[in-house]
Design a protein around this motif. Sequence first.
Motif, PDB file in Angstrom:
ATOM      1  N   ARG A 225       9.842 -14.549   6.181  1.00 24.22           N
ATOM      2  CA  ARG A 225       8.573 -15.265   6.353  1.00 24.22           C
ATOM      3  C   ARG A 225       8.431 -15.475   7.859  1.00 24.22           C
ATOM      4  O   ARG A 225       9.235 -16.171   8.478  1.00 24.22           O
TER       5      ARG A 225
ATOM      6  N   ASP B 158      -1.896 -14.503  10.391  1.00 26.97           N
ATOM      7  CA  ASP B 158      -1.537 -15.924  10.353  1.00 26.97           C
ATOM      8  C   ASP B 158      -0.164 -16.115   9.721  1.00 26.97           C
ATOM      9  O   ASP B 158       0.577 -17.013  10.086  1.00 26.97           O
ATOM     10  N   GLU B 159       0.143 -15.251   8.750  1.00 24.48           N
ATOM     11  CA  GLU B 159       1.429 -15.302   8.060  1.00 24.48           C
ATOM     12  C   GLU B 159       1.727 -13.931   7.475  1.00 24.48           C
ATOM     13  O   GLU B 159       0.820 -13.205   7.073  1.00 24.48           O
TER      14      GLU B 159
ATOM     15  N   THR C 246       6.511 -17.182   9.876  1.00 17.40           N
ATOM     16  CA  THR C 246       6.410 -18.525  10.455  1.00 17.40           C
ATOM     17  C   THR C 246       7.694 -19.330  10.276  1.00 17.40           C
ATOM     18  O   THR C 246       7.901 -20.308  10.984  1.00 17.40           O
TER      19      THR C 246
ATOM     20  N   LYS D 163       3.814 -10.918  16.646  1.00 21.76           N
ATOM     21  CA  LYS D 163       2.440 -11.338  16.324  1.00 21.76           C
ATOM     22  C   LYS D 163       1.406 -10.740  17.267  1.00 21.76           C
ATOM     23  O   LYS D 163       0.322 -11.256  17.441  1.00 21.76           O
TER      24      LYS D 163
ATOM     25  N   TRP E   6       8.664 -14.292  14.503  1.00 18.51           N
ATOM     26  CA  TRP E   6       7.791 -13.116  14.506  1.00 18.51           C
ATOM     27  C   TRP E   6       8.452 -11.881  15.106  1.00 18.51           C
ATOM     28  O   TRP E   6       7.889 -10.799  15.055  1.00 18.51           O
TER      29      TRP E   6
ATOM     30  N   LYS F  50      -1.580 -12.714   5.389  1.00 14.93           N
ATOM     31  CA  LYS F  50      -2.752 -13.589   5.410  1.00 14.93           C
ATOM     32  C   LYS F  50      -3.366 -13.567   6.791  1.00 14.93           C
ATOM     33  O   LYS F  50      -2.673 -13.732   7.791  1.00 14.93           O
TER      34      LYS F  50
ATOM     35  N   ASN G  28       4.182 -19.047   0.222  1.00 13.42           N
ATOM     36  CA  ASN G  28       3.257 -20.027   0.776  1.00 13.42           C
ATOM     37  C   ASN G  28       1.826 -19.504   0.770  1.00 13.42           C
ATOM     38  O   ASN G  28       0.879 -20.268   0.611  1.00 13.42           O
ATOM     39  N   ILE G  29       1.659 -18.204   0.963  1.00 12.62           N
ATOM     40  CA  ILE G  29       0.325 -17.602   0.972  1.00 12.62           C
ATOM     41  C   ILE G  29      -0.298 -17.689  -0.415  1.00 12.62           C
ATOM     42  O   ILE G  29      -1.455 -18.095  -0.562  1.00 12.62           O
TER      43      ILE G  29
ATOM     44  N   GLU H 238       4.780 -12.464   4.727  1.00 15.99           N
ATOM     45  CA  GLU H 238       5.957 -12.734   3.899  1.00 15.99           C
ATOM     46  C   GLU H 238       6.401 -11.419   3.257  1.00 15.99           C
ATOM     47  O   GLU H 238       5.563 -10.623   2.839  1.00 15.99           O
TER      48      GLU H 238
END
Length: 177
Positions: A35, A166-167, A37, A133, A41, A62, A4-5, A169
């Motif tokens: 991943r 933010d993310e 999200t 996170k 986390w 990201k 996704n990133i 992976e």
Amino acid sequence: MDSNILKTDSSYLYHLGKFLEPAVGYNSQWLLCWRATLHGWNVRTQFHRRCDGKRDTVTIIKKGKYVFGGYTDIPWESSGDLGFTRKAFIFSISNKEELDPFVSEVRWPDGAIYRASASGPWFGFDIIIANNKRESYARLDWAYPAPAAVQDRSTILAGTEDFSPDEVEVFYLDPTQ
């Protein structure tokens, strides 16, 4: 690689592919192992359960508009040990100083990665993804040298030394290839 990133900019996948080619070849197939999200986390129940024992992993992070991460050929574990490899590297695809994408190869192979059950991917003391996170950390020049063009090794990757991603992976090389 179904990231996704990397989908946010077509050049991101191209650059990462060029970085990975010397380590794993050109037409490598990557499978998602974690991943944040999607899977959660909590690194103890998610990252380690899903990724420990997998060889040849690439971590993509990201934070805002910055994209960076690392590659290691040795597996993640929850052992609390340093991992030795000469093949690990970290990379920046989009960074605070707007430098071209770059790779930093490990200069201290005895501490290329750290396998902590309480943390996610940990490259030297240069990139640390914290649990749930919380504040993670990114600063070049411990196990991975900053390129000469870098002006501030503590902000180049994530914009700040301490950050909340933010993310994140993590992908592993398809073992059936």
